[in-house]
Design an enzyme around this catalytic site. Structure first.
Site, PDB file in Angstrom:
ATOM      1  N   ARG A 178       0.836  -1.212   0.000  1.00 51.21           N
ATOM      2  CA  ARG A 178       0.000   0.000   0.000  1.00 51.21           C
ATOM      3  C   ARG A 178       0.868   1.258   0.000  1.00 51.21           C
ATOM      4  O   ARG A 178       0.435   2.320   0.423  1.00 51.21           O
ATOM      5  CB  ARG A 178      -0.928  -0.016   1.215  1.00 51.21           C
ATOM      6  CG  ARG A 178      -1.962  -1.134   1.182  1.00 51.21           C
ATOM      7  CD  ARG A 178      -3.035  -0.908   2.205  1.00 51.21           C
ATOM      8  NE  ARG A 178      -3.911  -2.042   2.388  1.00 51.21           N
ATOM      9  CZ  ARG A 178      -4.939  -2.340   1.608  1.00 51.21           C
ATOM     10  NH1 ARG A 178      -5.220  -1.569   0.575  1.00 51.21           N
ATOM     11  NH2 ARG A 178      -5.689  -3.392   1.860  1.00 51.21           N
ATOM     12  N   THR A 208     -10.643  -4.649  -6.874  1.00 50.97           N
ATOM     13  CA  THR A 208     -10.854  -4.499  -5.431  1.00 50.97           C
ATOM     14  C   THR A 208     -11.983  -5.418  -4.990  1.00 50.97           C
ATOM     15  O   THR A 208     -13.055  -5.405  -5.601  1.00 50.97           O
ATOM     16  CB  THR A 208     -11.180  -3.061  -4.979  1.00 50.97           C
ATOM     17  OG1 THR A 208     -11.620  -3.112  -3.607  1.00 50.97           O
ATOM     18  CG2 THR A 208     -12.255  -2.369  -5.793  1.00 50.97           C
ATOM     19  N   ASP A 251     -13.641  -4.921  -2.590  1.00 52.85           N
ATOM     20  CA  ASP A 251     -14.674  -4.041  -2.028  1.00 52.85           C
ATOM     21  C   ASP A 251     -15.715  -3.656  -3.087  1.00 52.85           C
ATOM     22  O   ASP A 251     -16.819  -3.230  -2.740  1.00 52.85           O
ATOM     23  CB  ASP A 251     -14.038  -2.754  -1.470  1.00 52.85           C
ATOM     24  CG  ASP A 251     -13.030  -3.033  -0.369  1.00 52.85           C
ATOM     25  OD1 ASP A 251     -13.116  -4.111   0.244  1.00 52.85           O
ATOM     26  OD2 ASP A 251     -12.156  -2.176  -0.133  1.00 52.85           O
ATOM     27  N   ASP A 302     -15.968  -1.121  -5.038  1.00 53.86           N
ATOM     28  CA  ASP A 302     -16.487   0.236  -4.839  1.00 53.86           C
ATOM     29  C   ASP A 302     -15.978   1.249  -5.867  1.00 53.86           C
ATOM     30  O   ASP A 302     -16.000   2.450  -5.617  1.00 53.86           O
ATOM     31  CB  ASP A 302     -16.164   0.716  -3.416  1.00 53.86           C
ATOM     32  CG  ASP A 302     -14.668   0.742  -3.126  1.00 53.86           C
ATOM     33  OD1 ASP A 302     -13.888   0.288  -3.987  1.00 53.86           O
ATOM     34  OD2 ASP A 302     -14.281   1.205  -2.035  1.00 53.86           O
TER      35      ASP A 302
HETATM   36  O1  F6P Z   1      -9.564  -2.892   0.266  1.00 50.82           O
HETATM   37  C1  F6P Z   1      -9.571  -4.270   0.450  1.00 50.82           C
HETATM   38  C2  F6P Z   1      -9.588  -4.625   1.906  1.00 50.82           C
HETATM   39  O2  F6P Z   1      -9.616  -6.034   2.003  1.00 50.82           O
HETATM   40  C3  F6P Z   1     -10.701  -3.978   2.726  1.00 50.82           C
HETATM   41  O3  F6P Z   1     -11.933  -4.632   2.568  1.00 50.82           O
HETATM   42  C4  F6P Z   1     -10.119  -4.068   4.113  1.00 50.82           C
HETATM   43  O4  F6P Z   1     -10.643  -3.073   4.963  1.00 50.82           O
HETATM   44  C5  F6P Z   1      -8.666  -3.834   3.879  1.00 50.82           C
HETATM   45  O5  F6P Z   1      -8.396  -4.189   2.539  1.00 50.82           O
HETATM   46  C6  F6P Z   1      -7.752  -4.613   4.784  1.00 50.82           C
HETATM   47  O6  F6P Z   1      -6.448  -4.226   4.524  1.00 50.82           O
HETATM   48  P1  F6P Z   1      -5.135  -4.966   5.027  1.00 50.82           P
HETATM   49  O7  F6P Z   1      -4.953  -6.190   4.166  1.00 50.82           O
HETATM   50  O8  F6P Z   1      -4.080  -3.961   4.818  1.00 50.82           O
HETATM   51  O9  F6P Z   1      -5.362  -5.340   6.454  1.00 50.82           O
END
Ligand code: F6P
Length: 344
Positions: A72, A125, A127, A129
């Protein structure tokens, strides 16, 4: 042409199918393909770039995650980061870059394209979205995991006459919760778009009890806000590299289960599906669409349509500006939420 592929943000099943589609199409036409390691991090510093020949794309279609690695890391949030990326694109002679990711990864891609870089995008994604596109890589597999989990929770809920709270991912939107909840027959779905109060949850459980149902399945989105549960703002200290609150750490499902048990006296358990929703082999739907999206991105590269990306519209691969796709989040429409409520 020298074409680079990058995957950024949370991993998702289907990423490798998209990588394979871009890579195989490019190699078939005689281009050179390289992989950028670990998202935008691979274009910072000296760059972390690997050459990808035909064997790199062999056998990866059914494999979850991303063979290129992800992160990220956001160059827009580092001093001089954008310039470093632009410099690396030039330094490594990249004539085109295919950036596969969600709103954060694609926002960087949109900025780069506006600033003269040869970049196209691909929507990914779990999500679901992103605006405009009806498909994002990883969403279908995530919904399948939620559906299977709800099927399993049903049998144990009915045996023990319990309330089962299932917390799912999705960040600030409720797509995974609503679609998974619909497919898995949830008795209540709580999502960020349509807040409910604890009183409403308790009242609903009472109604079900008096109607003769001695168990209930509640799906709650990790980003749902409810008075009495920890607010998203209270978790401001726990953020990822993109700057997002780590919603899984709020423990919405656990807190909700505890409160329900206290208020109703019904035995209640919480299940947090977490990263299981993002892991494992992609569904057939994700493999097919990720392949179509990857091939679509390659066509955009050939046409030098920098700043564009393939999107799904009415069942076909169409195109849109990356900047328009990331302009805001796509929210669950009332009509879908109300359909789910019919089956409460
Ligand atoms: O954006 C994808 C996602 O899986 C979200 O649904 C969740 O809030 C986030 O990533 C979790 O992120 P990480 O893998 O950094 O904990």
């Amino acid at each position: 042409m020298k074409i680079g592929i990058l995957t950024g943000g949370g991993d998702a099943p289907g990423l490798n199918a998209a990588i394979r589609a871009v890579g195989r199409r490019s190699l078939f036409d005689g281009h050179t393909v390289v992989g950028i390691r670990n998202g935008w991090a691979g274009l910072l510093g000296d760059g972390d770039i690997v050459s990808l020949g035909r064997p790199a794309f062999s056998g990866i279609l059914p494999v979850g995650g991303t063979v290129l690695g992800s992160s990220r890391v956001n160059p827009m949030k580092r001093e001089g980061g954008r310039e470093e990326v632009l410099r690396n694109l030039q330094h490594h002679d990249l004539e085109a870059l295919v950036a596969i990711g969600g709103d954060d990864t694609l926002s960087v891609a949109a900025w780069l394209a506006e600033n003269g870089a040869a970049v196209v995008g691909v929507p990914k994604t779990m999500d679901n979205d992103l605006l405009i596109t009806e498909y994002c890589i990883g969403f279908d597999s995530a919904v399948s995991v939620v559906t299977e989990a709800l099927d399993r929770l049903h049998t144990t809920a009915t045996s023990h006459h319990r309330v089962m709270v299932c917390e799912v991912m999705g960040r600030d939107t409720g797509w995974v919760a609503v679609m998974g909840g619909l497919a898995g027959g949830a008795d209540m779905i709580i999502i960020p778009e349509f807040p409910v109060t604890l009183d409403e949850v308790v009242a609903h459980l009472d109604v079900r009890q008096s109607a003769g149902s001695d168990f209930s399945i509640i799906v709650v989105s990790e980003g749902a806000e409810m008075q009495g549960l920890q607010s998203k703002d209270d978790t401001a200290g726990i953020r990822d590299a993109f700057g997002h609150v780590q919603l899984g750490r709020r423990g919405v499902g656990e807190t909700l289960a505890r409160i329900i048990e206290e208020r109703t006296g019904h035995e209640t358990r919480a299940t947090v599906l977490g990263h299981v929703q993002r892991g494992g082999s992609p569904s057939a739907y994700d493999r097919i669409w990720a392949t179509r999206m990857g091939a679509g991105a390659y066509e955009l590269v050939l046409a030098k349509r920098w700043g564009d990306m393939p999107v799904a519209r009415c069942g076909a691969v169409d195109t849109a500006r990356i900047a328009d796709v990331v302009a805001e989040q796509r929210r669950v429409p009332r009509e879908l939420y109300e359909l789910a409520q019919v089956f409460y």
